[in-house]
Write a protein that holds these residues in place. Structure first.
Motif, mmCIF file in Angstrom:
data_model
loop_
_atom_site.group_PDB
_atom_site.id
_atom_site.type_symbol
_atom_site.label_atom_id
_atom_site.label_comp_id
_atom_site.label_asym_id
_atom_site.label_seq_id
_atom_site.Cartn_x
_atom_site.Cartn_y
_atom_site.Cartn_z
ATOM 1 N N GLU A 300 -8.690 -4.311 -10.270
ATOM 2 C CA GLU A 300 -8.408 -4.380 -11.706
ATOM 3 C C GLU A 300 -7.392 -3.314 -12.115
ATOM 4 O OE1 GLU A 300 -12.523 -6.257 -13.537
ATOM 5 O OE2 GLU A 300 -12.327 -4.081 -13.399
ATOM 6 N N ALA A 301 -7.559 -2.107 -11.592
ATOM 7 C CA ALA A 301 -6.607 -1.043 -11.913
ATOM 8 C C ALA A 301 -5.210 -1.377 -11.393
ATOM 9 C CB ALA A 301 -7.092 0.280 -11.316
ATOM 10 N N MET A 302 -5.137 -1.982 -10.213
ATOM 11 C CA MET A 302 -3.849 -2.393 -9.653
ATOM 12 C C MET A 302 -3.174 -3.415 -10.567
ATOM 13 S SD MET A 302 -5.137 -2.567 -5.685
ATOM 14 C CE MET A 302 -3.637 -3.228 -4.919
ATOM 15 N N ASP A 318 -8.348 -4.976 3.107
ATOM 16 C CA ASP A 318 -7.909 -6.356 2.895
ATOM 17 C C ASP A 318 -6.835 -6.458 1.812
ATOM 18 O OD1 ASP A 318 -9.553 -7.394 4.832
ATOM 19 O OD2 ASP A 318 -11.144 -7.980 3.463
ATOM 20 N N PHE A 319 -6.767 -5.473 0.896
ATOM 21 C CA PHE A 319 -5.804 -5.612 -0.208
ATOM 22 C C PHE A 319 -5.065 -4.327 -0.571
ATOM 23 C CE2 PHE A 319 -9.791 -4.444 -2.128
ATOM 24 C CZ PHE A 319 -9.495 -3.716 -3.261
ATOM 25 N N VAL A 320 -5.393 -3.195 0.071
ATOM 26 C CA VAL A 320 -4.641 -1.963 -0.140
ATOM 27 C C VAL A 320 -4.089 -1.503 1.204
ATOM 28 C CG1 VAL A 320 -4.689 0.443 -0.896
ATOM 29 C CG2 VAL A 320 -6.075 -1.257 -2.100
ATOM 30 N N SER A 321 -2.759 -1.422 1.310
ATOM 31 C CA SER A 321 -2.100 -0.969 2.537
ATOM 32 C C SER A 321 -1.425 0.366 2.259
ATOM 33 C CB SER A 321 -1.054 -1.994 3.004
ATOM 34 O OG SER A 321 -1.669 -3.239 3.307
ATOM 35 N N ASN A 325 1.331 -0.612 -0.946
ATOM 36 C CA ASN A 325 0.949 -0.860 -2.344
ATOM 37 C C ASN A 325 -0.116 0.125 -2.812
ATOM 38 O OD1 ASN A 325 -1.204 -1.842 -0.898
ATOM 39 N ND2 ASN A 325 -1.413 -3.728 -2.100
ATOM 40 N N GLY A 326 -0.196 1.274 -2.164
ATOM 41 C CA GLY A 326 -1.160 2.289 -2.528
ATOM 42 C C GLY A 326 -1.217 3.372 -1.473
ATOM 43 N N ARG A 327 -2.217 4.246 -1.594
ATOM 44 C CA ARG A 327 -2.416 5.306 -0.616
ATOM 45 C C ARG A 327 -3.894 5.352 -0.237
ATOM 46 N NH1 ARG A 327 0.931 9.484 0.102
ATOM 47 N NH2 ARG A 327 -0.352 9.611 2.005
ATOM 48 N N ALA A 328 -4.151 5.786 0.996
ATOM 49 C CA ALA A 328 -5.514 5.943 1.486
ATOM 50 C C ALA A 328 -5.643 7.318 2.126
ATOM 51 C CB ALA A 328 -5.858 4.851 2.488
ATOM 52 N N PHE A 329 -6.859 7.844 2.151
ATOM 53 C CA PHE A 329 -7.121 9.135 2.789
ATOM 54 C C PHE A 329 -8.413 9.039 3.584
ATOM 55 C CE2 PHE A 329 -9.835 9.335 -0.845
ATOM 56 C CZ PHE A 329 -10.861 10.193 -0.512
ATOM 57 N N ALA A 360 4.128 -2.855 -6.598
ATOM 58 C CA ALA A 360 3.691 -3.659 -5.452
ATOM 59 C C ALA A 360 2.206 -3.971 -5.547
ATOM 60 C CB ALA A 360 4.000 -2.912 -4.150
ATOM 61 N N ALA A 361 1.431 -3.012 -6.035
ATOM 62 C CA ALA A 361 -0.011 -3.219 -6.185
ATOM 63 C C ALA A 361 -0.308 -4.348 -7.171
ATOM 64 C CB ALA A 361 -0.673 -1.919 -6.638
ATOM 65 N N ARG A 362 0.375 -4.309 -8.314
ATOM 66 C CA ARG A 362 0.141 -5.346 -9.335
ATOM 67 C C ARG A 362 0.453 -6.737 -8.780
ATOM 68 N NH1 ARG A 362 2.678 -4.534 -15.142
ATOM 69 N NH2 ARG A 362 0.600 -3.675 -15.568
#
Length: 400
Positions: A300-302, A318-321, A325-329, A360-362
């Protein structure tokens, strides 16, 4: 088609008191009815809601329910009682979607006239799939959930589908009026880091507070603030008042009180969309390896235009790379708070990267918009029930 939805025992429908599952199926059933299908939704009773009514073409039946309990075993007992109660009220249908644990154990065998049984795995499997029989479809919100289902019952490999979860992408992507109680930006370049979800210890909010303390001392950052929104009470999935107080103390040690805000949960979709739209970076540092099944708030935030920062849980992959289109830690690392602070610091400093990843996220989550998602489910349901998906009502449902 004739479609019945059985909701859980402790939250109302419409979702007057929250509940991601209740919200998504309330909107999906409305989409089904708008396409000419006969839809019945069974949910718990609630003050101010009648025992039966029709909302946007959906027939609602409300039965005696129960409040959510702290102890798992109590909830399992209540779910069992609720499942038998709803079993007795099921109409004839082509498809029956179950959001309960116990009901699918006997429904397809004892009442095939209720329709082909579809299970939506809203929570991580807890052994129930070993006992399920006569299922037509298992809907898994993520690859992780699908894998857990098949560990419990490999026989469901051919009927399990990974779908993600629906979101109101169109409304979230449309600018909404800003609520008066949202803090005004101190300057045009101020950046808001946000979180929407249950105020629960498994959501990694203490980790976020520790990262905020480190972020506070980083040089060369634009003005920024922290905005949290969600329920803390146990009845709505939070960790309770004591955890809320502990979190607020930790945050007050890290930031001046005018730079962090904890809003009450919001159940109006447009107000919630406006809150998401106030956030430039959406941080969801969940630690719930056994609890997170998808991440609706992240999606939803994306859609609302925020760049997501998430923990390295499999359900988000599955939907954040990361970097796309985002960041992960790495939330399991010994220096997890430092890693999160570094990622957030980079997002604050680099406005171009932040906006690129947010755009890209949206775009990447538009596939979860309710109309698209509903069409996908209806096509699948029609295949299961052996009917034309464009027609309203099918012949008698086939049993399995």
């Amino acid at each position: 088609m004739r479609i019945t939805l059985v909701n859980g025992f402790f939250l109302p429908v419409p979702p007057l008191s929250g509940g991601a599952t209740e919200k998504l199926w309330f909107l999906l059933t409305r989409e089904f009815a708008a396409r000419g299908h006969q839809v019945t939704s069974i949910s718990r009773d609630w003050p101010g809601l009648p025992a039966t009514e029709n909302i946007d073409g959906v027939r609602h039946i409300r039965l005696k329910g129960y409040d959510h309990q702290r102890a798992l075993w109590r909830n399992l007992v209540l779910d069992f009682v609720w499942s038998w109660r709803t079993f007795r009220h099921l109409p004839q249908a082509d498809i029956v979607v179950c959001n309960t644990l116990a009901l699918p154990m006997w429904l397809g065998r004892l009442k095939p006239s209720a329709g082909r049984v579809v299970v939506m795995t809203g929570r991580m499997p807890k052994g129930q799939y070993r006992r399920y029989t006569h299922l037509a479809r298992v809907i898994a919100p993520s690859s992780l959930v699908r894998d857990r289902v098949l560990v419990e019952n490999p026989k469901f490999a051919d009927i399990t589908r990974v779908t993600g979860c629906p979101i109101n992408w169109t409304e979230l992507a449309t600018p909404q009026p800003t609520p008066h109680y949202l803090p005004a930006r101190a300057s045009a370049d101020e950046v808001t880091i946000g979180f929407v979800g249950r105020i629960h210890q498994e959501k990694g909010l203490m980790l976020l507070a520790d990262a905020v303390r480190l972020l506070r001392d980083m040089p060369d950052l634009p003005p920024w603030r922290l905005l949290l929104c969600g329920p803390s009470d146990v009845a709505r999935g939070g960790s309770g008042a004591m955890f809320r107080q502990k979190l607020m103390r930790r945050l007050s040690e890290a930031l001046p009180v005018n730079r962090f805000h904890l809003l009450d949960p919001q159940f109006n979709d447009r107000v919630l969309a406006a809150i998401y739209q106030r956030m430039d970076v959406f941080c969801y540092p969940s630690l719930a390896a056994q609890g997170e099944t998808f991440g609706v708030a992240v999606a939803e935030a994306m859609a609302a235009g925020a760049m997501p920062v998430v923990s390295n849980l499999p359900c988000f992959r599955d939907f954040v790379s990361d970097g796309v289109n985002g960041r992960a830690f790495d939330h399991e690392a010994p220096d997890a708070a430092a890693q999160l602070a570094t990622v957030l610091g980079d997002a604050l400093r680099d406005a171009d990267q932040r906006r690129r990843l947010a755009a890209a996220a949206r775009a990447s989550v538009q596939r979860f918009d309710y109309p698209r998602f509903a069409e996908m489910l209806l096509e699948d349901f029609a295949t299961l029930a052996h009917v034309d998906p464009t027609r309203g009502v099918a012949n008698a449902p086939a049993s399995r």
